[in-house]
Design a protein around this motif. Structure first.
Motif, PDB file in Angstrom:
ATOM      1  N   GLY A 121       0.779  -1.239   0.000  1.00  0.00           N
ATOM      2  CA  GLY A 121       0.000   0.000   0.000  1.00  0.00           C
ATOM      3  C   GLY A 121       0.807   1.284   0.000  1.00  0.00           C
ATOM      4  O   GLY A 121       0.244   2.364   0.159  1.00  0.00           O
ATOM      5  N   LYS A 122       2.127   1.186  -0.195  1.00  0.00           N
ATOM      6  CA  LYS A 122       2.946   2.400  -0.194  1.00  0.00           C
ATOM      7  C   LYS A 122       2.864   3.154  -1.520  1.00  0.00           C
ATOM      8  O   LYS A 122       2.926   4.378  -1.560  1.00  0.00           O
ATOM      9  N   VAL A 123       2.762   2.389  -2.612  1.00  0.00           N
ATOM     10  CA  VAL A 123       2.764   2.991  -3.947  1.00  0.00           C
ATOM     11  C   VAL A 123       1.471   2.644  -4.665  1.00  0.00           C
ATOM     12  O   VAL A 123       0.983   1.509  -4.585  1.00  0.00           O
ATOM     13  N   ASN A 124       0.878   3.616  -5.350  1.00  0.00           N
ATOM     14  CA  ASN A 124      -0.344   3.368  -6.107  1.00  0.00           C
ATOM     15  C   ASN A 124       0.020   2.796  -7.480  1.00  0.00           C
ATOM     16  O   ASN A 124       0.465   3.525  -8.370  1.00  0.00           O
ATOM     17  N   SER A 125      -0.175   1.469  -7.644  1.00  0.00           N
ATOM     18  CA  SER A 125       0.191   0.791  -8.891  1.00  0.00           C
ATOM     19  C   SER A 125      -1.025   0.413  -9.722  1.00  0.00           C
ATOM     20  O   SER A 125      -0.911  -0.391 -10.650  1.00  0.00           O
ATOM     21  N   PHE A 126      -2.181   0.981  -9.376  1.00  0.00           N
ATOM     22  CA  PHE A 126      -3.382   0.704 -10.162  1.00  0.00           C
ATOM     23  C   PHE A 126      -3.207   1.285 -11.562  1.00  0.00           C
ATOM     24  O   PHE A 126      -2.786   2.425 -11.727  1.00  0.00           O
ATOM     25  N   THR A 127      -3.518   0.465 -12.581  1.00  0.00           N
ATOM     26  CA  THR A 127      -3.302   0.926 -13.954  1.00  0.00           C
ATOM     27  C   THR A 127      -4.627   1.175 -14.672  1.00  0.00           C
ATOM     28  O   THR A 127      -5.330   2.115 -14.352  1.00  0.00           O
ATOM     29  N   ILE A 164      -6.116  -2.765  -1.900  1.00  0.00           N
ATOM     30  CA  ILE A 164      -4.654  -2.691  -1.968  1.00  0.00           C
ATOM     31  C   ILE A 164      -4.071  -3.981  -2.537  1.00  0.00           C
ATOM     32  O   ILE A 164      -3.238  -3.965  -3.441  1.00  0.00           O
ATOM     33  N   ARG A 165      -4.535  -5.106  -1.993  1.00  0.00           N
ATOM     34  CA  ARG A 165      -3.930  -6.398  -2.354  1.00  0.00           C
ATOM     35  C   ARG A 165      -4.233  -6.818  -3.792  1.00  0.00           C
ATOM     36  O   ARG A 165      -3.348  -7.322  -4.497  1.00  0.00           O
ATOM     37  N   ASP A 170      -2.717   2.338  -3.450  1.00  0.00           N
ATOM     38  CA  ASP A 170      -2.025   2.642  -2.209  1.00  0.00           C
ATOM     39  C   ASP A 170      -3.079   2.867  -1.126  1.00  0.00           C
ATOM     40  O   ASP A 170      -4.289   2.807  -1.395  1.00  0.00           O
ATOM     41  N   PHE A 171      -2.643   3.116   0.114  1.00  0.00           N
ATOM     42  CA  PHE A 171      -3.592   3.235   1.221  1.00  0.00           C
ATOM     43  C   PHE A 171      -4.560   4.401   1.029  1.00  0.00           C
ATOM     44  O   PHE A 171      -5.735   4.309   1.379  1.00  0.00           O
ATOM     45  N   ASN A 225      -1.137  13.391   4.429  1.00  0.00           N
ATOM     46  CA  ASN A 225       0.009  12.626   4.917  1.00  0.00           C
ATOM     47  C   ASN A 225       0.209  11.282   4.221  1.00  0.00           C
ATOM     48  O   ASN A 225       1.275  10.686   4.334  1.00  0.00           O
ATOM     49  N   GLY A 226      -0.842  10.794   3.517  1.00  0.00           N
ATOM     50  CA  GLY A 226      -0.683   9.625   2.668  1.00  0.00           C
ATOM     51  C   GLY A 226      -0.540   8.293   3.373  1.00  0.00           C
ATOM     52  O   GLY A 226      -0.843   8.158   4.567  1.00  0.00           O
ATOM     53  N   PRO A 227      -0.046   7.274   2.633  1.00  0.00           N
ATOM     54  CA  PRO A 227       0.017   5.892   3.125  1.00  0.00           C
ATOM     55  C   PRO A 227       0.788   5.709   4.431  1.00  0.00           C
ATOM     56  O   PRO A 227       0.401   4.899   5.270  1.00  0.00           O
ATOM     57  N   LYS A 228       1.877   6.450   4.624  1.00  0.00           N
ATOM     58  CA  LYS A 228       2.670   6.286   5.850  1.00  0.00           C
ATOM     59  C   LYS A 228       1.875   6.651   7.089  1.00  0.00           C
ATOM     60  O   LYS A 228       2.130   6.135   8.185  1.00  0.00           O
ATOM     61  N   PHE A 229       0.922   7.544   6.934  1.00  0.00           N
ATOM     62  CA  PHE A 229       0.056   7.955   8.042  1.00  0.00           C
ATOM     63  C   PHE A 229      -1.101   6.977   8.229  1.00  0.00           C
ATOM     64  O   PHE A 229      -1.471   6.633   9.352  1.00  0.00           O
TER      65      PHE A 229
END
Length: 251
Positions: A121-127, A164-165, A170-171, A225-229
């Protein structure tokens, strides 16, 4: 001064803030209603009323920041509503008790997998959007809509994890799309409770106001703050849901 109402408004604000980030707001608000002496059926109905207002604001916030993919969700939304209607009808006829062990294990697995999968969930890889993905999301919407209408705990966590999975969001984007599905099932359940006369509007309206504020704050924090938050809060809420289900199952 009505200290009971102040307590419920504070719980509503906190519950909506958490729910807009990672789901699980009901773990804060429902015990608060019961602790304040609100009867169980009115607890569920009034909570749905206030929570629906908050989840609408949260969904709108994510949508405004382009974190909701409406093209992907266009069939999932009506399928979620259908699932929620069937879930509410089923819960009137079938006892929920048998779900506790299955859902407890499922939410624990989700939490552990997320914890140990450091890059999840750190990077948005949806295409691209495909018919297969639209069908998948529609099935997920129907299934989780039914689950939310029938039982409920962990719905937001399950949705975020699935997005995510399997869709590689990403989150932040997963939370936005999950919130749209969650709002749909909440609104559908709200209509059912309203027709059944199980909403205390004198409590629900002021609590809804504070839940809207909580949703605004939580959504802004999540987007900024994004996924890390979001990830640590998601993990905390997953394990809290597991603990609550385990407690209710045995006690």
């Amino acid at each position: 001064m009505d200290y009971r109402l102040l307590f419920l408004c504070a719980a509503g604000f906190l519950g909506a803030l958490v729910d807009s980030i990672a789901g699980g707001g009901g773990l804060v608000t429902i015990p608060a209603y019961l602790l304040a002496g609100v009867p169980p059926h009115f607890t569920l109905g009034t909570n749905k009323f206030a929570a629906t207002m908050g989840s609408f604001i949260s969904t709108a916030g994510y949508a405004k920041s382009s974190k909701v993919n409406f093209r992907l969700m266009r069939i999932a939304v009506p399928m979620t509503a259908l699932g929620a209607i069937l879930g509410v009808r089923a819960v009137l006829k079938i006892p929920q008790d048998f779900l506790y062990p299955f859902v407890s294990v499922a939410i624990l697995v989700v939490g552990l997998y997320t914890f140990f999968k450091k890059d999840l969930g750190k990077v948005n890889s949806f295409t691209t959007i495909t018919k297969k993905k639209i069908f998948f999301v529609s099935v997920v919407g129907f299934a989780l809509g039914f689950y939310d209408g029938f039982f409920g705990p962990g719905t937001g966590s399950f949705l975020i994890f699935i997005f995510i999975r399997f869709l590689k969001f990403d989150f932040t984007n997963a939370s936005g799309n999950a919130k749209l599905i969650n709002f749909t099932s909440n609104f559908t359940s709200l209509v059912t409770f309203a027709f059944a006369g199980k909403i205390d509007y004198l409590l629900g309206v002021p609590i809804a106001f504070f839940m809207i504020l909580g949703s605004l704050v939580g959504t802004k924090l999540a987007i900024k703050n994004g996924p890390k938050f979001i990830k640590p809060i998601f993990l905390i809420m997953s394990f809290v849901v597991f603990g609550k289900l385990l407690y209710e199952m045995f006690l």
